[in-house]
Design a protein around this motif. Sequence first.
Motif, mmCIF file in Angstrom:
data_model
loop_
_atom_site.group_PDB
_atom_site.id
_atom_site.type_symbol
_atom_site.label_atom_id
_atom_site.label_comp_id
_atom_site.label_asym_id
_atom_site.label_seq_id
_atom_site.Cartn_x
_atom_site.Cartn_y
_atom_site.Cartn_z
ATOM 1 N N SER A 188 -0.526 51.025 -80.933
ATOM 2 C CA SER A 188 -1.374 51.176 -82.108
ATOM 3 C C SER A 188 -2.730 50.543 -81.802
ATOM 4 C CB SER A 188 -0.713 50.512 -83.323
ATOM 5 O OG SER A 188 -0.388 49.156 -83.018
ATOM 6 N N ILE A 189 -3.601 50.517 -82.811
ATOM 7 C CA ILE A 189 -4.970 50.042 -82.628
ATOM 8 C C ILE A 189 -5.322 49.031 -83.709
ATOM 9 C CG2 ILE A 189 -7.417 50.702 -82.649
ATOM 10 C CD1 ILE A 189 -6.081 51.703 -80.199
ATOM 11 N N LEU A 190 -5.968 47.937 -83.308
ATOM 12 C CA LEU A 190 -6.643 47.005 -84.210
ATOM 13 C C LEU A 190 -8.123 47.009 -83.852
ATOM 14 C CD1 LEU A 190 -4.242 43.921 -84.279
ATOM 15 C CD2 LEU A 190 -4.989 45.180 -86.304
ATOM 16 N N PHE A 191 -8.987 47.039 -84.867
ATOM 17 C CA PHE A 191 -10.416 46.995 -84.558
ATOM 18 C C PHE A 191 -11.187 46.396 -85.719
ATOM 19 C CE2 PHE A 191 -9.725 51.060 -86.599
ATOM 20 C CZ PHE A 191 -10.845 51.279 -87.384
ATOM 21 N N SER A 192 -12.366 45.890 -85.401
ATOM 22 C CA SER A 192 -13.271 45.334 -86.403
ATOM 23 C C SER A 192 -14.559 46.138 -86.398
ATOM 24 C CB SER A 192 -13.572 43.863 -86.102
ATOM 25 O OG SER A 192 -14.612 43.383 -86.945
ATOM 26 N N LEU A 193 -15.154 46.310 -87.570
ATOM 27 C CA LEU A 193 -16.446 46.990 -87.673
ATOM 28 C C LEU A 193 -17.607 46.046 -87.386
ATOM 29 C CD1 LEU A 193 -15.857 49.185 -90.864
ATOM 30 C CD2 LEU A 193 -15.584 49.811 -88.459
ATOM 31 N N ASN A 194 -17.299 44.761 -87.255
ATOM 32 C CA ASN A 194 -18.320 43.760 -86.944
ATOM 33 C C ASN A 194 -18.395 43.574 -85.429
ATOM 34 O OD1 ASN A 194 -20.061 41.603 -86.712
ATOM 35 N ND2 ASN A 194 -18.786 40.165 -87.864
ATOM 36 N N ARG A 195 -19.395 44.170 -84.808
ATOM 37 C CA ARG A 195 -19.512 44.107 -83.350
ATOM 38 C C ARG A 195 -19.717 42.685 -82.842
ATOM 39 N NH1 ARG A 195 -20.961 49.294 -80.999
ATOM 40 N NH2 ARG A 195 -21.897 48.160 -79.263
ATOM 41 N N ALA A 196 -20.178 41.789 -83.700
ATOM 42 C CA ALA A 196 -20.451 40.409 -83.291
ATOM 43 C C ALA A 196 -19.231 39.513 -83.409
ATOM 44 C CB ALA A 196 -21.602 39.831 -84.120
ATOM 45 N N LEU A 197 -18.082 40.058 -83.776
ATOM 46 C CA LEU A 197 -16.902 39.229 -84.036
ATOM 47 C C LEU A 197 -16.554 38.345 -82.848
ATOM 48 C CD1 LEU A 197 -14.457 38.427 -85.772
ATOM 49 C CD2 LEU A 197 -13.234 40.384 -84.799
ATOM 50 N N LEU A 198 -16.645 38.849 -81.638
ATOM 51 C CA LEU A 198 -16.216 38.096 -80.461
ATOM 52 C C LEU A 198 -17.368 37.380 -79.746
ATOM 53 C CD1 LEU A 198 -13.678 40.685 -79.018
ATOM 54 C CD2 LEU A 198 -13.229 38.711 -80.467
ATOM 55 N N SER A 199 -18.551 37.464 -80.321
ATOM 56 C CA SER A 199 -19.696 36.800 -79.684
ATOM 57 C C SER A 199 -20.225 35.630 -80.512
ATOM 58 C CB SER A 199 -20.833 37.810 -79.442
ATOM 59 O OG SER A 199 -21.250 38.406 -80.661
ATOM 60 N N ASN A 200 -19.667 35.442 -81.711
ATOM 61 C CA ASN A 200 -20.082 34.336 -82.565
ATOM 62 C C ASN A 200 -18.831 33.716 -83.174
ATOM 63 O OD1 ASN A 200 -21.066 32.581 -84.511
ATOM 64 N ND2 ASN A 200 -22.581 34.006 -85.329
ATOM 65 N N TRP A 201 -18.465 32.534 -82.734
ATOM 66 C CA TRP A 201 -17.206 31.913 -83.141
ATOM 67 C C TRP A 201 -17.133 31.667 -84.648
ATOM 68 C CZ3 TRP A 201 -17.449 27.171 -85.549
ATOM 69 C CH2 TRP A 201 -18.619 26.432 -85.368
ATOM 70 N N THR A 244 -17.853 33.697 -86.964
ATOM 71 C CA THR A 244 -17.348 34.889 -87.649
ATOM 72 C C THR A 244 -15.830 34.960 -87.610
ATOM 73 O OG1 THR A 244 -17.472 36.270 -85.655
ATOM 74 C CG2 THR A 244 -19.445 36.148 -87.038
ATOM 75 N N GLU A 245 -15.192 34.164 -86.748
ATOM 76 C CA GLU A 245 -13.742 34.235 -86.601
ATOM 77 C C GLU A 245 -12.991 33.357 -87.594
ATOM 78 O OE1 GLU A 245 -12.172 34.952 -82.484
ATOM 79 O OE2 GLU A 245 -14.114 34.091 -81.918
ATOM 80 N N HIS A 246 -13.705 32.688 -88.496
ATOM 81 C CA HIS A 246 -13.031 31.913 -89.539
ATOM 82 C C HIS A 246 -12.476 32.827 -90.626
ATOM 83 C CE1 HIS A 246 -13.967 28.146 -87.787
ATOM 84 N NE2 HIS A 246 -15.266 28.184 -88.014
ATOM 85 N N LEU A 247 -13.230 33.860 -90.980
ATOM 86 C CA LEU A 247 -12.811 34.802 -92.006
ATOM 87 C C LEU A 247 -13.386 36.171 -91.651
ATOM 88 C CD1 LEU A 247 -11.420 35.253 -94.786
ATOM 89 C CD2 LEU A 247 -13.654 34.812 -95.844
ATOM 90 N N LEU A 294 -6.994 44.530 -93.035
ATOM 91 C CA LEU A 294 -6.377 43.212 -93.127
ATOM 92 C C LEU A 294 -7.463 42.135 -93.131
ATOM 93 C CD1 LEU A 294 -3.638 43.736 -90.378
ATOM 94 C CD2 LEU A 294 -3.604 44.498 -92.749
ATOM 95 N N THR A 295 -7.317 41.152 -93.998
ATOM 96 C CA THR A 295 -8.233 40.016 -94.019
ATOM 97 C C THR A 295 -7.595 38.860 -93.246
ATOM 98 O OG1 THR A 295 -9.159 40.678 -96.146
ATOM 99 C CG2 THR A 295 -9.506 38.392 -95.455
ATOM 100 N N ILE A 296 -8.313 38.361 -92.268
ATOM 101 C CA ILE A 296 -7.795 37.315 -91.390
ATOM 102 C C ILE A 296 -8.502 36.001 -91.689
ATOM 103 C CG2 ILE A 296 -7.239 36.711 -89.009
ATOM 104 C CD1 ILE A 296 -6.205 39.497 -89.929
#
Length: 324
Positions: free
Chosen positions: A240-253, A255-258, A276-278
Amino acid sequence: LFQDLRKILFGNTFHFFNYEWKKSVFRFRDPCSELSYALQAERGGPGAVQMVVQANVIKFLLGDKEQEQALASALSDVLWVAGEEQAATVTLVTSMPSFFTLPGHQLDSITERQLHIFSFIRKEDMWKFIYEHIQCFQEEGSHGVILFLYSLVFSRTIDALLNLLLTGRASPNVFNGTVQFDEAGAPLLQPLRGVLVRSNVGYLNWSWEQGPQTPLPQVGSMLKTPKLPVWVCCINGTYSILFSLNRALLSNWRTEHLFELHFYNGQPSQKRTAVLTITHSQHWEPRTTDAQGDLEKKFPSVDMTIRTKWEGAVINWNGVVPFF
């Protein structure tokens, strides 16, 4: 040539593609629906290939919603990386059967047809060619997934299909780097080669069936933290696939809080993308007294897969009943 293809893919010349493989093509869902970005996936091996291509389609659809252009770009990208960004091959098939068949070998209706092999040294030329022949990968009866698999083989011989699709290198392992020594510190007779660079699309792995006696292979940070926030997931053996529409998710720590992740399993039964909200600011861990069956009921497999990347994350399905 045909017998060599069978040996590469099956390890012998007697096996051939089953019905699920033969009917598999790259077919989008309704272009007017919420799932217009989504490919319809099969069960088993074809689904793994389709979901990796799906991840690359999403990569292009983040900025371009044209389905056929996105599919051509996804196929081109995977083949070009497999060819070490120097050259790549596209394989098409004619409707005319080949008359050359070795005695004792059963026809599989695909491999023994006349294959046309097109080689490219410019990615732009390959993209244009694939786009002009995109129906060869999409139409019912075209065996589009198998043709793509053949193209991949000719672009770079297969040792480990999934890593080849994701990174362009056929490493049989998903950890980082190269392991020279075993757990006791003794040198290995043959070094174990893993993933050497971050891929554009990542990979996550989780299964309830495998416990401490048969642990899952540890996915390294190269695959867990790709360049783009798109992951192919192997969850209980299904892709299956998981993805985020926020391209900066993995370049700015920060953004990974919520943040939000979109989940798609490729099956016709899924009518809408699950959002899903993480929350990754709390420490989560199951009670050790919970039985494995109880854990599966309380925490969906998708949640556990996400926690292999974001340890301790809390996952909110936003009113959707967890279905995977």
